[in-house]
Design a protein around this motif. Structure first.
Motif, PDB file in Angstrom:
ATOM      1  N   ALA A 234       0.868  -1.182   0.000  1.00 29.88           N
ATOM      2  CA  ALA A 234       0.000   0.000   0.000  1.00 29.88           C
ATOM      3  C   ALA A 234       0.899   1.225   0.000  1.00 29.88           C
ATOM      4  N   ASP A 309     -12.952  -5.237  -1.183  1.00 32.13           N
ATOM      5  CA  ASP A 309     -12.097  -4.051  -1.164  1.00 32.13           C
ATOM      6  C   ASP A 309     -11.237  -4.084  -2.432  1.00 32.13           C
ATOM      7  N   LYS A 312      -7.387  -3.652  -2.147  1.00 32.33           N
ATOM      8  CA  LYS A 312      -6.669  -4.841  -1.688  1.00 32.33           C
ATOM      9  C   LYS A 312      -6.641  -5.920  -2.766  1.00 32.33           C
ATOM     10  N   ARG A 315      -3.909  -5.109  -5.131  1.00 34.46           N
ATOM     11  CA  ARG A 315      -2.606  -5.397  -4.539  1.00 34.46           C
ATOM     12  C   ARG A 315      -2.315  -6.885  -4.519  1.00 34.46           C
ATOM     13  N   TYR A 316      -3.238  -7.653  -3.954  1.00 32.35           N
ATOM     14  CA  TYR A 316      -2.966  -9.058  -3.683  1.00 32.35           C
ATOM     15  C   TYR A 316      -2.997  -9.932  -4.929  1.00 32.35           C
ATOM     16  N   ALA A 333     -12.569  -6.479   5.652  1.00 29.41           N
ATOM     17  CA  ALA A 333     -11.338  -7.153   6.074  1.00 29.41           C
ATOM     18  C   ALA A 333     -11.395  -7.504   7.551  1.00 29.41           C
ATOM     19  N   MET A 467      -4.344  -7.782   8.336  1.00 30.46           N
ATOM     20  CA  MET A 467      -3.946  -8.027   6.955  1.00 30.46           C
ATOM     21  C   MET A 467      -3.260  -9.376   6.795  1.00 30.46           C
TER      22      MET A 467
END
Length: 538
Positions: A234, A309, A312, A315-316, A333, A467
């Motif tokens: 992030a 989300d 996220k 990102r993931y 989350a 997280m």
């Protein structure tokens, strides 16, 4: 085996060694033979590249891949190789030269030798877990008949799942380490690996990484190096992964090999993200050859759920760096960590308290020391210890029921074994002084949440635990709402939180952070006392 990569590299023979000796680690294909795909073959060829004198070209590497890409398993393969395999230059191959396990060298190809006294560290983020990389290491070492035959004497302890260290037959060891232990061991590393460095946002985790990184300069002959594996970060959290990428882009790390695979950046925009075909193509790009092992259609469905989300997900699963959102930590989350449990009377806990007079919520939150389970204590009649303005009365005349709050705190201390309590004192200074006198000044402590140098690390710890899937909680609805309301605010010492508006409360998110921070401090004290006890008895 050969891949597009540097001509002078020990990685080609090493890839063959891995495929010959090692089984897959824990998971769907555990125990099966490894067959490295083209991306990982290229990665090995590059990170084991050498110069004309046989010295390593890279002292540090980062493998950046989407979630589920088996990065920890690849890191585990390299850890095992660094402990036993020929991973440092010995000589240039002559015609007809063949390795002990049957690899046929090309003329002039570098031939390796094992590291003398390898000391390998697998860094972990929490005291209670050894890390995904280390679990792969112990499984591979204990489930390979070929390794047992050709490298006898490897000692992993009683069982691969409970192992806390590996002793190597000719000296040396493999050790999982946390922030509290990595700085105490003298710096003998020949190789270290840090998994998921996008989670390294707490000051002690950054310090751990930097301490071990400095240690890699102490053994010139061993040519130590450091490997990071991570998904993208992030933007703005200043994690180790973000710092590493920033240095790479600024060309400030000439001996860093940065291997990053991601979806096209156009998927940061909503229109292509909404298109299932575009999103699936992006996932295929992010996972490369490994896409064949992923359920991409299911991932597309997940991406388009209203509760997902998107930052996220990008990102993931797309491995794209994203900016901090308007929400500090999404409600979804937080809710994914819900796992209600019974906390028995007498169990050891820590407590967080945030009090108000009339404008805000007042809450008592607890955290079980043994496993970090977060819960809202209840009165004997079942009422949760969280107080907010009445819905059916005049909010302007409402006041926090102080007598009830004080009774609640007394009930918590009478019911559980409270190891430490942190309390934010505004509007409650007299009560906090009285509680400290009653329960002990070393147990009941003031924690000024307005002091960013204290509060930001506490918030980082709570968010990192969520997280990383390491935190569970009781599912209190008010706390979920408060966590989802919290807005990130940048401070010089990190990220603080604030209310987005006066009517959207965040107080029990604060108390959760205080309770979790208190637990971390208790664990540090416990570890120090244990260490002192061992020292006293020699």
């Amino acid at each position: 085996m050969r891949t597009p990569g540097p001509r002078r590299s020990l990685g080609y023979a090493l890839a063959d060694w891995i495929e010959y000796y090692l089984p897959h680690g824990p998971g769907d294909v555990q125990g099966q033979e490894i067959e490295l795909d083209s991306e990982m073959l290229t990665f090995l060829a590059c990170v084991y590249a050498i110069d004309g004198q046989g010295r390593r070209r890279f002292d540090e590497a980062m493998l950046s891949r989407a979630k589920g890409r088996a990065k920890s398993e690849v890191a585990g393969m390299i850890v095992v190789a660094e402990s036993l395999a020929p991973v440092r230059f010995d000589h240039w191959a002559e015609a007809g030269e063949v390795s002990d396990w049957g690899y046929v060298y090309e003329v002039g190809e570098p031939v390796g030798r094992p590291v003398t006294y390898p000391f390998i560290r697998c860094l972990a983020t929490e005291e209670s877990q050894a890390g995904n990389t280390y679990a792969n290491v112990t499984y591979m070492l204990s489930h390979s008949e070929r390794l047992a035959e050709d490298y006898p004497g490897v000692d992993i302890g009683n069982d691969w799942q409970s192992s806390t260290r590996v002793f190597l037959p000719d000296g040396g060891e493999i050790r999982p380490s946390t922030a509290s232990s990595a700085s105490k061991d003298g710096g003998k590393e020949s190789f270290s690996v840090a998994d998921e460095t996008h989670l390294y946002v707490l000051p002690e985790l950054r310090d751990m990484y930097e301490t071990v990184e400095r240690n890699t300069m102490k053994r010139k002959a061993a040519e130590p190096w450091f490997l990071q594996t991570s998904t993208m970060y992030a933007i703005g959290e200043d994690s180790i992964a973000e710092r590493t990428h920033r240095n790479f882009k600024a060309k400030k790390a000439p001996r860093l090999y940065f291997d990053h695979k991601a979806a096209p950046s156009t998927l940061l925009e909503d229109a292509p993200y909404e298109d299932p075909a575009e999103l699936k193509r992006g996932l295929m790009a992010a996972y490369g050859p490994f896409a064949a092992h992923m359920d991409l259609d299911r991932m597309v469905t997940l991406a388009h759920k209203p509760t997902q989300d998107r930052a996220k997900f990008r990102r993931y699963f797309l491995n794209l760096p994203v900016s901090l959102s308007e929400t500090w930590l999404s409600k979804a989350a937080w809710e994914r960590c819900e796992l209600p449990q019974d906390v028995e009377p007498g169990e050891r806990i820590t407590v967080g308290f945030d009090g108000s007079d009339h404008d805000d919520c007042t809450a008592i939150t607890a955290c079980r020391v043994s496993d970090g389970y977060v819960f809202t204590p209840r009165f004997p009649d079942g009422r949760p210890m969280i107080w907010t303005k009445w819905d059916d009365g005049d909010p302007d005349s409402w006041r926090v029921p102080r007598a009830e709050v004080k009774a609640g705190m007394s009930h918590v201390f009478a019911t559980y074994s409270v190891a430490r309590a942190y309390a934010d004192p505004p509007d409650w200074r007299d009560e906090c002084d009285a509680w400290a006198a009653e329960f002990g000044e070393e147990t009941f402590l003031i924690f000024e949440t307005r002091v960013a140098t204290r509060m930001c690390p506490a918030l980082d710890r709570l968010k990192t635990s969520v997280m990383g899937g390491e935190l569970t909680h009781d599912g209190n609805a008010s706390m979920a709402e408060h966590v989802g309301n919290a807005k990130p605010v940048r401070r010089p010492s990190g990220i603080a939180i604030a209310k987005p508006s006066q009517d959207r409360k965040i107080d029990s998110a604060v108390t959760a952070a205080l309770a979790v921070e208190a637990r971390a401090d208790v664990l540090k004290l416990d570890a120090a006392q244990t260490s002192n006890s061992f020292s006293a008895y020699g």
